[in-house]
Design an enzyme around this catalytic site. Structure first.
Site, PDB file in Angstrom:
ATOM      1  N   ASP A  73      48.261  15.147  -4.067  1.00 41.82           N
ATOM      2  CA  ASP A  73      48.637  14.412  -5.271  1.00 41.82           C
ATOM      3  C   ASP A  73      47.624  14.601  -6.398  1.00 41.82           C
ATOM      4  OD1 ASP A  73      51.009  13.393  -4.213  1.00 41.82           O
ATOM      5  OD2 ASP A  73      49.987  11.715  -3.272  1.00 41.82           O
TER       6      ASP A  73
ATOM      7  N   ARG B 208      36.648   2.264  -3.454  1.00 38.30           N
ATOM      8  CA  ARG B 208      37.447   2.365  -4.678  1.00 38.30           C
ATOM      9  C   ARG B 208      36.788   1.723  -5.902  1.00 38.30           C
ATOM     10  NH1 ARG B 208      38.642   6.142  -1.749  1.00 38.30           N
ATOM     11  NH2 ARG B 208      40.722   6.329  -0.864  1.00 38.30           N
TER      12      ARG B 208
ATOM     13  N   ASP C  76      45.538   1.771  -3.127  1.00 44.65           N
ATOM     14  CA  ASP C  76      44.505   2.291  -4.012  1.00 44.65           C
ATOM     15  C   ASP C  76      44.881   2.195  -5.488  1.00 44.65           C
ATOM     16  OD1 ASP C  76      42.710   2.801  -2.020  1.00 44.65           O
ATOM     17  OD2 ASP C  76      43.255   4.905  -1.786  1.00 44.65           O
TER      18      ASP C  76
ATOM     19  N   SER D  19      47.822  12.080   6.709  1.00 46.21           N
ATOM     20  CA  SER D  19      47.088  11.794   5.485  1.00 46.21           C
ATOM     21  C   SER D  19      45.767  11.156   5.891  1.00 46.21           C
ATOM     22  CB  SER D  19      47.897  10.841   4.592  1.00 46.21           C
ATOM     23  OG  SER D  19      47.139  10.475   3.461  1.00 46.21           O
TER      24      SER D  19
END
Length: 401
Positions: free
Chosen positions: A14, A95, A124, A175
């Site tokens: 992505d 994050r 996220d 993932s």
């Protein structure tokens, strides 16, 4: 009109596709990729090069390992942070740190906006958007992966048109997110919550079968709630986390398989490997049981649940978390000492603890001859303690006559 954007870049499908998408679909001339070194290994040179091949005008890597452990992981240890009682926030903690540096880079380079490659289903996106909105409400946040409407297969095909190879294949459909605190794995066959995770999804922890056949005892030292040593050897925060990961991982400790409630309202099946972080939290909890008064422990336990939820939900930079941090900081002054843990076949068993700030008083707790506890005081205490219950029972008895 956005002319320059700083993209939070991981090297995955992505975020890689975001680069040509921002240039071609948004018409942004200058896309700067920013990758965070969080101790995930030596793959960052390849990630830097991949961003440039995808069309980034610059590809930057920030060394954030030290603040990640000292300012984020150690706060989580002091908070005994376990989301839903199990997940020690290994991914979530990264994050807000990435978001802070994303904003810093944007300010330094004069960017009009920042961007990330989070999809509309994940946690996220919430963490990045909220952190950026708090730190830099004037910066525009671009979210192409949330808006482009492409399936996974279409996203990969779009990237291939611009020479971006897909790291996910039918052979390896997972993932994966990796940093020094651990690994998170999802997707592929794991999407069936009844399927046993195949051994191939694990990388930093041994299976029970492969773990050593002999237990290993380790001693973890703490000062004011922070881990500072292992087996009597003082270590800086990063060295200590690496050592804890290695020792616990060898013995197969730190695997988590859970159904997790995401911020966006759906449940997901997540596999985590967090050997060192989980080990240090367990040791810290044990030392607090020795050094903190019972009312402080019980109040802190309630706040720990809320703290973990706030961090998981993207509210690291919030007034409530800041207030709870203040309480936690005050509680840690006396959390000093050592905890002995036995590692064996996926288990971490507490087998000893000691502290020079301990509230365990041997001549009050002993049943031996040096017992100083005033036994005859118990009768009056019990009378007063049970009085409300007796009065309630008497009234109930009279009412039923």
């Amino acid at each position: 009109m956005v002319k320059k954007v700083v993209l939070a870049y991981s090297g995955g499908v992505d975020t890689s596709v975001c680069i040509p998408f921002l240039k071609n679909e948004y018409g942004i001339e200058n896309v700067i990729a920013f990758a965070a070194d969080l101790g995930q290994g030596d793959e960052l040179d390849a990630i830097r090069d991949k961003a440039l091949l995808a069309g980034a005008s610059e590809s930057l890597v920030g060394d954030l390992i030290q603040p990640f452990i000292k300012d984020f992981a150690f706060q989580a240890i002091r908070a005994n942070a376990l989301y839903e009682g199990r997940y020690p926030l290994s991914t979530a903690l990264a994050r807000p740190l990435i978001a802070k540096h994303l904003v810093d880079v944007a300010r330094k380079l004069g960017a009009d906006a920042v961007a990330h490659g989070c999809t509309g289903k994940g946690n996220d996106q919430v963490r990045f958007d909220l952190a950026i909105a708090t730190l830099a409400p004037d910066l525009k946040v671009l979210t192409p992966a949330r808006e482009w409407g492409m399936s996974r297969e279409e996203t990969i095909a779009y990237g291939e048109k611009y020479g971006i190879s897909a790291p996910v294949s039918k052979k390896s459909p997972y993932s994966i997110d990796l940093n020094l605190l651990g690994r998170s794995v999802e997707a592929g066959p794991l999407e069936d919550p009844f399927v046993c995770p195949p051994e191939e999804v694990f990388d930093i922890t041994s299976s029970i079968e492969e773990a050593p056949d002999q237990p290993e005892d380790i001693l973890i030292g703490f000062e004011e709630g922070n881990p500072v040593s292992i087996n009597g050897v003082s270590l800086d925060p990063v060295e200590l986390m690496r050592k804890a990961n290695l020792i616990a991982g060898i013995h197969g400790f730190g695997r988590i398989d859970m159904i997790e409630n995401r911020v966006v309202g759906i449940k997901s099946r997540e596999i985590y490997e967090t050997p060192g972080l989980l080990l240090l939290i367990r040791a810290h909890q044990e030392l607090e049981s020795l050094t903190l008064p019972v009312d402080v422990i019980r109040t802190k336990q309630m706040l720990e649940i809320k703290w973990a939820e706030l961090v998981y939900q993207g509210l690291w930079f919030s007034a409530l978390k800041d207030a709870i941090d203040g309480f936690f900081d005050r509680t840690q002054n006396d959390v000093n000492g050592f905890v002995k843990i036995r590692l064996f076949k996926g288990n971490a068993t507490i087998i000893g603890r000691k502290s020079n700030t301990s509230l365990y008083v041997s001549n009050m707790s002993t049943y031996g001859s040096d017992d100083n506890f005033k036994h005859n005081a118990a009768e009056g205490f019990i009378y007063i303690w049970g009085l409300p219950n007796r009065l309630w029972a008497m009234r109930k008895k009279q009412k039923n006559k």
